[in-house]
Every structure is written in C-alpha cells, then in structure tokens.
Write a protein that holds these residues in place. Structure first.
Motif, PDB file in Angstrom:
ATOM      1  N   SER A   1      21.973  50.740  30.038  1.00 29.85           N
ATOM      2  CA  SER A   1      23.225  50.006  29.893  1.00 29.85           C
ATOM      3  C   SER A   1      24.406  50.836  30.376  1.00 29.85           C
ATOM      4  O   SER A   1      24.390  52.067  30.289  1.00 29.85           O
ATOM      5  CB  SER A   1      23.461  49.624  28.424  1.00 29.85           C
ATOM      6  OG  SER A   1      22.426  48.807  27.943  1.00 29.85           O
ATOM      7  N   LEU A   2      25.410  50.163  30.894  1.00 27.73           N
ATOM      8  CA  LEU A   2      26.682  50.803  31.195  1.00 27.73           C
ATOM      9  C   LEU A   2      27.688  50.442  30.113  1.00 27.73           C
ATOM     10  O   LEU A   2      27.566  49.414  29.455  1.00 27.73           O
ATOM     11  CB  LEU A   2      27.227  50.319  32.542  1.00 27.73           C
ATOM     12  CG  LEU A   2      26.743  51.007  33.818  1.00 27.73           C
ATOM     13  CD1 LEU A   2      27.529  50.473  35.008  1.00 27.73           C
ATOM     14  CD2 LEU A   2      26.897  52.514  33.742  1.00 27.73           C
ATOM     15  N   GLU A   3      28.694  51.273  29.969  1.00 28.51           N
ATOM     16  CA  GLU A   3      29.789  50.921  29.074  1.00 28.51           C
ATOM     17  C   GLU A   3      30.441  49.632  29.574  1.00 28.51           C
ATOM     18  O   GLU A   3      30.426  49.326  30.766  1.00 28.51           O
ATOM     19  CB  GLU A   3      30.831  52.041  29.038  1.00 28.51           C
ATOM     20  CG  GLU A   3      30.325  53.355  28.447  1.00 28.51           C
ATOM     21  CD  GLU A   3      30.137  53.288  26.938  1.00 28.51           C
ATOM     22  OE1 GLU A   3      30.577  52.287  26.326  1.00 28.51           O
ATOM     23  OE2 GLU A   3      29.560  54.235  26.381  1.00 28.51           O
ATOM     24  N   GLY A   4      31.014  48.862  28.653  1.00 24.85           N
ATOM     25  CA  GLY A   4      31.626  47.595  29.021  1.00 24.85           C
ATOM     26  C   GLY A   4      32.834  47.771  29.923  1.00 24.85           C
ATOM     27  O   GLY A   4      33.412  48.861  30.035  1.00 24.85           O
ATOM     28  N   ARG A   5      33.205  46.680  30.567  1.00 21.54           N
ATOM     29  CA  ARG A   5      34.371  46.657  31.443  1.00 21.54           C
ATOM     30  C   ARG A   5      35.224  45.438  31.092  1.00 21.54           C
ATOM     31  O   ARG A   5      34.701  44.397  30.701  1.00 21.54           O
ATOM     32  CB  ARG A   5      33.942  46.548  32.916  1.00 21.54           C
ATOM     33  CG  ARG A   5      33.041  47.675  33.403  1.00 21.54           C
ATOM     34  CD  ARG A   5      33.812  48.969  33.584  1.00 21.54           C
ATOM     35  NE  ARG A   5      32.988  50.013  34.184  1.00 21.54           N
ATOM     36  CZ  ARG A   5      32.253  50.883  33.502  1.00 21.54           C
ATOM     37  NH1 ARG A   5      32.243  50.827  32.174  1.00 21.54           N
ATOM     38  NH2 ARG A   5      31.540  51.806  34.123  1.00 21.54           N
ATOM     39  N   PRO A   6      36.549  45.520  31.247  1.00 21.98           N
ATOM     40  CA  PRO A   6      37.397  44.339  30.998  1.00 21.98           C
ATOM     41  C   PRO A   6      37.234  43.309  32.100  1.00 21.98           C
ATOM     42  O   PRO A   6      36.964  43.651  33.258  1.00 21.98           O
ATOM     43  CB  PRO A   6      38.811  44.933  30.996  1.00 21.98           C
ATOM     44  CG  PRO A   6      38.720  46.161  31.851  1.00 21.98           C
ATOM     45  CD  PRO A   6      37.334  46.725  31.622  1.00 21.98           C
ATOM     46  N   THR A   7      37.409  42.043  31.746  1.00 15.13           N
ATOM     47  CA  THR A   7      37.344  40.990  32.758  1.00 15.13           C
ATOM     48  C   THR A   7      38.646  40.874  33.541  1.00 15.13           C
ATOM     49  O   THR A   7      38.647  40.389  34.675  1.00 15.13           O
ATOM     50  CB  THR A   7      37.052  39.622  32.121  1.00 15.13           C
ATOM     51  OG1 THR A   7      38.101  39.304  31.201  1.00 15.13           O
ATOM     52  CG2 THR A   7      35.715  39.618  31.402  1.00 15.13           C
ATOM     53  N   GLY A   8      39.746  41.279  32.926  1.00 14.50           N
ATOM     54  CA  GLY A   8      41.039  41.155  33.595  1.00 14.50           C
ATOM     55  C   GLY A   8      41.502  39.718  33.711  1.00 14.50           C
ATOM     56  O   GLY A   8      42.226  39.364  34.644  1.00 14.50           O
ATOM     57  N   ARG A   9      41.150  38.891  32.730  1.00 10.69           N
ATOM     58  CA  ARG A   9      41.484  37.467  32.852  1.00 10.69           C
ATOM     59  C   ARG A   9      42.986  37.205  32.814  1.00 10.69           C
ATOM     60  O   ARG A   9      43.446  36.154  33.259  1.00 10.69           O
ATOM     61  CB  ARG A   9      40.797  36.666  31.753  1.00 10.69           C
ATOM     62  CG  ARG A   9      41.303  36.920  30.354  1.00 10.69           C
ATOM     63  CD  ARG A   9      40.696  35.941  29.373  1.00 10.69           C
ATOM     64  NE  ARG A   9      41.165  36.187  28.014  1.00 10.69           N
ATOM     65  CZ  ARG A   9      40.959  35.360  26.998  1.00 10.69           C
ATOM     66  NH1 ARG A   9      40.292  34.236  27.194  1.00 10.69           N
ATOM     67  NH2 ARG A   9      41.408  35.639  25.795  1.00 10.69           N
ATOM     68  N   GLU A  10      43.754  38.172  32.306  1.00  4.47           N
ATOM     69  CA  GLU A  10      45.214  37.992  32.286  1.00  4.47           C
ATOM     70  C   GLU A  10      45.795  37.936  33.696  1.00  4.47           C
ATOM     71  O   GLU A  10      46.935  37.508  33.899  1.00  4.47           O
ATOM     72  CB  GLU A  10      45.886  39.120  31.491  1.00  4.47           C
ATOM     73  CG  GLU A  10      45.752  40.510  32.089  1.00  4.47           C
ATOM     74  CD  GLU A  10      44.458  41.231  31.687  1.00  4.47           C
ATOM     75  OE1 GLU A  10      44.397  42.462  31.894  1.00  4.47           O
ATOM     76  OE2 GLU A  10      43.533  40.556  31.184  1.00  4.47           O
ATOM     77  N   HIS A  11      44.986  38.351  34.688  1.00  2.00           N
ATOM     78  CA  HIS A  11      45.435  38.321  36.089  1.00  2.00           C
ATOM     79  C   HIS A  11      44.944  37.078  36.834  1.00  2.00           C
ATOM     80  O   HIS A  11      45.178  36.964  38.044  1.00  2.00           O
ATOM     81  CB  HIS A  11      44.964  39.579  36.810  1.00  2.00           C
ATOM     82  CG  HIS A  11      45.432  40.856  36.179  1.00  2.00           C
ATOM     83  ND1 HIS A  11      46.766  41.179  36.040  1.00  2.00           N
ATOM     84  CD2 HIS A  11      44.732  41.883  35.612  1.00  2.00           C
ATOM     85  CE1 HIS A  11      46.881  42.351  35.430  1.00  2.00           C
ATOM     86  NE2 HIS A  11      45.666  42.797  35.156  1.00  2.00           N
ATOM     87  N   GLY A  12      44.277  36.173  36.131  1.00  2.00           N
ATOM     88  CA  GLY A  12      43.846  34.929  36.757  1.00  2.00           C
ATOM     89  C   GLY A  12      42.359  34.902  37.068  1.00  2.00           C
ATOM     90  O   GLY A  12      41.688  35.949  37.088  1.00  2.00           O
ATOM     91  N   PRO A  13      41.827  33.704  37.337  1.00  2.00           N
ATOM     92  CA  PRO A  13      40.381  33.558  37.537  1.00  2.00           C
ATOM     93  C   PRO A  13      39.847  34.301  38.753  1.00  2.00           C
ATOM     94  O   PRO A  13      38.719  34.813  38.727  1.00  2.00           O
ATOM     95  CB  PRO A  13      40.193  32.046  37.673  1.00  2.00           C
ATOM     96  CG  PRO A  13      41.547  31.492  37.977  1.00  2.00           C
ATOM     97  CD  PRO A  13      42.523  32.405  37.329  1.00  2.00           C
ATOM     98  N   ASP A  14      40.626  34.377  39.825  1.00  2.47           N
ATOM     99  CA  ASP A  14      40.144  35.105  41.008  1.00  2.47           C
ATOM    100  C   ASP A  14      39.951  36.579  40.691  1.00  2.47           C
ATOM    101  O   ASP A  14      39.018  37.225  41.198  1.00  2.47           O
ATOM    102  CB  ASP A  14      41.124  34.950  42.172  1.00  2.47           C
ATOM    103  CG  ASP A  14      41.143  33.535  42.734  1.00  2.47           C
ATOM    104  OD1 ASP A  14      40.177  32.785  42.477  1.00  2.47           O
ATOM    105  OD2 ASP A  14      42.123  33.186  43.424  1.00  2.47           O
ATOM    106  N   ALA A  15      40.832  37.129  39.846  1.00  4.64           N
ATOM    107  CA  ALA A  15      40.698  38.530  39.458  1.00  4.64           C
ATOM    108  C   ALA A  15      39.438  38.746  38.629  1.00  4.64           C
ATOM    109  O   ALA A  15      38.791  39.803  38.728  1.00  4.64           O
ATOM    110  CB  ALA A  15      41.936  38.971  38.668  1.00  4.64           C
ATOM    111  N   VAL A  16      39.074  37.757  37.809  1.00  7.45           N
ATOM    112  CA  VAL A  16      37.848  37.882  37.017  1.00  7.45           C
ATOM    113  C   VAL A  16      36.626  37.875  37.930  1.00  7.45           C
ATOM    114  O   VAL A  16      35.701  38.682  37.761  1.00  7.45           O
ATOM    115  CB  VAL A  16      37.749  36.750  35.974  1.00  7.45           C
ATOM    116  CG1 VAL A  16      36.442  36.877  35.193  1.00  7.45           C
ATOM    117  CG2 VAL A  16      38.929  36.795  35.023  1.00  7.45           C
ATOM    118  N   VAL A  17      36.610  36.983  38.911  1.00  9.09           N
ATOM    119  CA  VAL A  17      35.497  36.956  39.870  1.00  9.09           C
ATOM    120  C   VAL A  17      35.379  38.314  40.565  1.00  9.09           C
ATOM    121  O   VAL A  17      34.276  38.869  40.714  1.00  9.09           O
ATOM    122  CB  VAL A  17      35.688  35.824  40.905  1.00  9.09           C
ATOM    123  CG1 VAL A  17      34.594  35.896  41.973  1.00  9.09           C
ATOM    124  CG2 VAL A  17      35.665  34.461  40.223  1.00  9.09           C
ATOM    125  N   ALA A  18      36.520  38.870  40.976  1.00  8.69           N
ATOM    126  CA  ALA A  18      36.506  40.177  41.636  1.00  8.69           C
ATOM    127  C   ALA A  18      36.024  41.271  40.690  1.00  8.69           C
ATOM    128  O   ALA A  18      35.279  42.178  41.100  1.00  8.69           O
ATOM    129  CB  ALA A  18      37.905  40.508  42.163  1.00  8.69           C
TER     130      ALA A  18
END
Length: 322
Positions: free
Chosen positions: A31-48
């Motif tokens: 396992s890797l440590e978790g990462r933020p989704t960054g959803r506060e920057h919009g859906p395209d940022a989450v996909v990235a």
C-alpha cells in the motif's frame, strides 16, 4: 508478462482522499500512503489527481516487479459502470471513461465504492463463506452492497443498495436527499453526533455518544436507541425481501462492537416474528476493503476472474506501506 503474472493497481477514490496499492496474483499487497483528491479545484483536477496517483503506483510496481501493471481497478463514488464514472455529486465529474485514469494500453475497470468494498468482503473477508449477503457501511452516511451469488448487484440503473435512503419513519425528520425519515438521518455516524448535539447542546462524535450511552447519559441513550431501532427496521425489511444468509456491518460505527451488534441483533430478531434473523458479522477488511476490492477489479480487467479465491487474509492485512 501474461495476465496471470505480475501485479495490478487498486485505487479507492473517496470524496476527499484516495487509498491505493499494488496486489500481486498471489495476493501480496503493498500500500501507498493516501493522497488528496483535490476536489476543491474541480472535477478535472480530481481526474488528474487520480491519474497521477495511478502513475505513481505503476512506477512503484515497475521498480519492484520490473513491468507495467496487468490491470487497474478503481473504486469510485456515485453512479458508475465498469467503463465509465457516470456521475458523482461529491466530486462533480460526469461521464469520465476509465481510460482517462490509467496509462495508455493498460486495461481498467471501475466499480462503485461501497459495492467494491462488498466485493472484497465477499471474496476475501467476512462474506467469504456466504453466497448472498448484505454489506452495510455505516459511516458519515449509510450505503449498502447487495451481494448475490458472490457478485455485487447494482440494479438496473446503478442505484442498487441505497438502503441508507430507505424510509424507516415516513413522518420523521427530513433527510438531505430530499426524502423524509431516511435510515441515514437516524443511524449514520454523522447523524448520531448531530442529533445528540441538538438535544444536549454538547458536541460529540458518534463514538462518544455510544460511550456516553453506555455510561448512563440519558440523552445519548435515547439518540443511540433510535439509531439501533432505525437499523433494525431497515434490516428487517431487507431480510424479508432478499433473505440474505448474512449481514456484514462495516464503517466507523461497526467499531462499536458488542455495543452495536448485541442490541441490533435482538431488535432485528424481534421484528422478524415468524423467521430467524440472519447473523450479523463485522467486516473483516476495514479501511482496506475499497482498495482490495479495486485490486480484484484490476485483475478482472486483466482477464483473471478467479483472483482472490486463494489469497490469505493475513497476508493482505500485513501489506507494507511505502
């Protein structure tokens, strides 16, 4: 490398964070440590962000195993098919194809987050010896995975398992979903905390409320009793319709142990006068369920549909974190 060797990437995408890892064909997990989704920057940022995390995991796999992943599985919230993340209210994306999350040429498969957890519990965890069961996750919200013949069932349109929005008291409190008296309004961890604070004027977590109820706090006891009753009502209806062999409870509230399972088991049995209640069992995989279920989807994407049947739960639990 063949589809029957190497490893896959499994990624559990939540509303605010992601958990990912590598799982080999023999069930070795890293396992890797978790990462933020960054959803506060919009859906395209989450996909990235998802794509970047998959790339990071694939790079770790190339370093450890000398090859690209055989497949990638992703557990994502909202309405989803095996090939498309159709819609998520929490994230805001619409109609994102699986290919956008993975390196070119790597097969990928998507799954609903809770149903993917149910898949993991079916193949690897508490439902390993059960063909038909309900996996109920009681956390910030309440969602279920209907497992039939060892496969999660999403229904005709992907809405299967939304037991959190089954009305337990049709004239009760309004729910954020727009309906009245939903199970989630009374029995989710966030609702238990909210209802206790509204009655007592004191902030508390759901864990605190359970402890206070056990210590004799009358307000906490009333709030928790209503949560147990709401769960019993919903699970009795589910049992009468689906006749599951087992009900598996996961999520944060399940960590209450006997303080949840004992009274809920009694209430459920009392509401099923003419038949036995199905046994209640705690989920076995905890926070790893989503990632491990996603890994199973990754192996399915690679054409390996029997992955996990011979994996050791002890090995999976002991997956190293890099």
């Amino acid at each position: 490398m063949t589809a029957h060797s190497g490893y896959v990437v499994g990624l559990d995408v939540g509303g605010t964070s992601m958990k990912g890892g590598l799982v080999t064909r023999t069930g070795r997990a890293v396992s890797l440590e978790g990462r933020p989704t960054g959803r506060e920057h919009g859906p395209d940022a989450v996909v990235a962000a998802v794509r970047a995390y998959v790339d990071e995991l694939a790079a770790l796999g190339a370093e450890r195993f000398g090859a690209a992943p055989a497949g990638v599985g992703l557990a994502v919230p909202g309405i989803v098919t095996a090939t498309t993340a159709t819609y998520s209210a929490n994230i805001g994306w619409r109609d994102v194809p699986a290919e956008e999350f993975v390196p070119p040429g790597v097969p990928a498969r998507l799954g609903h987050d809770v149903r993917t957890g149910g898949l993991a519990e079916s193949v690897l965890g508490a439902g390993r010896d059960a063909g038909d069961f309900l996996f109920l996750s009681i956390g910030t919200g309440i969602a279920g995975a209907v497992v039939i013949a060892r496969e999660p069932y999403g229904g005709s349109g992907g809405w299967g398992g939304e037991i959190g929005h089954a009305a337990v008291w049709p004239s009760g409190e309004p729910c954020a979903c727009g309906q009245i008296g939903c199970l989630e309004t009374y029995a989710s961890a966030s609702s238990i905390a909210r209802r206790y604070e509204a009655r007592s004027g004191r902030a508390a977590t759901a864990k605190d409320v359970v402890s206070l109820a056990g210590a004799g706090d009358q307000v906490a006891a009333a709030v928790y009793d209503e949560a147990i009753e709401a769960l019993a009502v919903a699970l009795a209806s589910y049992t009468l319709i689906m006749d599951p062999s087992l009900i598996v409870l996961g999520g944060g509230l399940s960590e209450a142990g006997p303080a949840l399972f004992d009274p809920l088991g009694k209430r459920l049995a009392a509401r099923l006068a003419f038949r036995e209640a199905p046994p209640l069992r705690a989920a076995a995989l905890g926070v790893q369920a989503g990632m491990l279920g996603a890994a199973l989807l990754g192996w399915q994407a690679a054409g390996v549909y029997d992955a996990g049947r011979d994996w050791s739960l002890d090995v999976l639990r002991g997956g190293a974190v890099s």
